[in-house]
Write a protein that holds these residues in place. Structure first.
Motif: not given
Length: 475
Positions: A315-337
């Motif tokens: 995925f793009s920088e456009r998406i990353w810049d939004v979801i990984a914005e510093p100081g927001k304390g977010r977690c992308f709660a998704h994943g597989f073993t």
């Protein structure tokens, strides 16, 4: 003798007790898309070995696999260097936890390589276990992105009829193949919308390709306005619909649809699970073949050439810049073993190395062009309504009437009739009701293309004769 002698030691095949295998298969093994009555009566073709473009059953009979496994055996089977790379990694590090603050060097190296190969600013990679989970991840990423943007209502998505995006609950709901919609299953209904399939062969009567393209684009824009642009998050599309019947859309379709996405602030998701890693002569077809820069690309299959399970959502920088914005304390709660599995990652890296070293993308362009030309010669046969081929993705569509394009009744199962006769002659093509689809390895030769087309011609002629005799076809 309908089968060529195998090139492997007969001792390999002598070890199999076929009756025992068949009995155990029927008693215990539930297949993908299991057809209960047929399997109960006929069992399955049990495969024991593979080499290049050929596979061998437990009797040692050889088949030219024009299906490429499941659109995936791009570099061919039986590569010793692939086996060595996998074995070495298993000895070094067979598994590594992919969650939170854990990583492994091979997953990192592969992510960097995919970012290098992907078009534009698609620099961020989430590794998955296959195509379905890659598309599932893309959907969740879309939802997460819109939520992070402060647009919690902008979550609905648009897909297409006759599309295939995977077989999880979500991805099967995204897909639009009627044949896959078993009435016993439930599907996600809210928030997923389906547009017309962009199949020029099945365009409304009297509509040429240019008019059909305008119709499709208008339908898309009208659907966005109907739902509300503030509620629509993304558009999901395969560059060429694979399991839907190798649907090659009108020229300019993807660019026009992308422009609509730009107009209404929709993310464009290109499902390249099949079309990536050389099948169309490019690592990724979206930009190089169709001149579209997606926000997200999903891939799998040819990523490892089927040697091990692996998928990726890029995925793009456009998406990353939004979801990984510093100081927001977010977690992308998704994943597989098994996300970022080190052995699968090594497999993908070696696969990419082979594709590049042997110049297999250029080979796919050249031999794929030859496949396009040769398959087109089947159009003169009375059963053949359409031949669709783009490099190493191909489909032959069978019709009862070439003029009206009327299909045979589903119970005739003409694709299966053709497939069965081809299998008897040592050729595998994939039946999908009134279609046969093909996706041979990128290593396929001109001689093997001739073998595919000659065998298909022979069995199509034979099938037409049998259908005339039974009164199911007028000719």
């Amino acid at each position: 003798m309908k089968y060529e002698k195998n090139t492997l030691s007969q001792a390999l095949f002598n070890q199999y007790d076929d009756k025992k295998l068949v009995a155990a298969d029927k008693a215990h093994y539930m297949h993908c898309f299991h057809i209960f009555d047929d399997h109960r009566e006929n069992g399955a073709l049990n495969i024991a070995a593979g080499n290049g473009a050929y596979i061998y059953d437990t009797h040692g009979r050889r088949y030219l696999d024009a299906v490429g496994g499941m659109w995936c055996t791009n570099i061919g089977l039986g590569r010793e260097e692939m086996a060595d790379a996998i074995a070495e990694q298993v000895r070094l590090l067979a598994y590594s936890n992919p969650f939170c603050d854990m990583a492994n060097d091979k997953a990192i190296e592969l992510s960097a390589k995919l970012a290098e190969l992907a078009p534009g600013d698609l620099n961020h990679v989430f590794l998955t276990t296959g195509g379905s989970t890659a598309v599932d991840t893309a959907y969740r990423l879309v939802q997460f992105y819109q939520g992070c943007r402060g647009k919690p209502e902008k979550k609905q998505v648009i897909s297409r009829k006759n599309a295939y995006h995977g077989s999880t609950f979500l991805t099967m709901s995204l897909g639009g193949k009627a044949a896959d919609r078993s009435p016993e299953f439930d599907y996600l209904q809210d928030g997923i919308h389906h547009l017309s399939c962009p199949n020029p062969y099945r365009a409304p009567q009297g509509m040429d390709e240019a008019a059909f393209l305008d119709y499709l684009v208008k339908e898309f824009e009208d659907k966005i306005l109907e739902i509300g642009a503030d509620k629509v998050a993304a558009f999901f599309a395969e560059p060429i619909s694979a399991s839907g019947g190798v649907i090659i859309p009108p020229k300019g379709y993807h660019k026009r649809m992308w422009e609509v996405c730009q107009k209404y602030d929709l993310l464009y998701i290109s499902d390249e699970v099949v079309t990536s890693f050389g099948r169309l002569g490019a690592f990724f077809a979206s930009k190089e073949v169709f001149d579209v820069q997606p926000d997200i690309i999903t891939t799998a299959k040819g990523l490892t050439s089927g040697y091990l399970p692996l998928g990726a959502c890029i995925f793009s920088e456009r998406i990353w810049d939004v979801i990984a914005e510093p100081g927001k304390g977010r977690c992308f709660a998704h994943g597989f073993t098994y996300s970022g599995h080190p052995v699968s990652a090594v497999c993908a890296l070696k696969n990419i190395e082979i594709l590049q070293r042997e110049n297999l993308l250029e080979h796919a362009k050249q031999v794929g062009g030859y496949l396009e030309q040769q398959l087109a010669t089947l159009k003169d046969l009375p059963l053949v309504g359409d031949v669709r081929c783009k490099k190493l993705m191909a489909c032959v569509e069978f019709v009862k009437d070439k003029q009206s394009k009327e299909l045979f009744p589903a119970e005739i199962n003409i694709g299966e009739k053709i497939h069965s006769k081809a299998q008897e002659r040592g050729l595998l093509v994939r039946p999908i009701i009134h279609l046969n689809v093909m996706s041979p390895p990128l290593t396929i030769t001109y001689q093997q293309v001739d073998e595919i087309v000659e065998t298909l011609r022979e069995v199509i002629v034979q099938t037409a004769a049998e259908l005339k005799q039974s009164g199911d076809f007028g000719g």
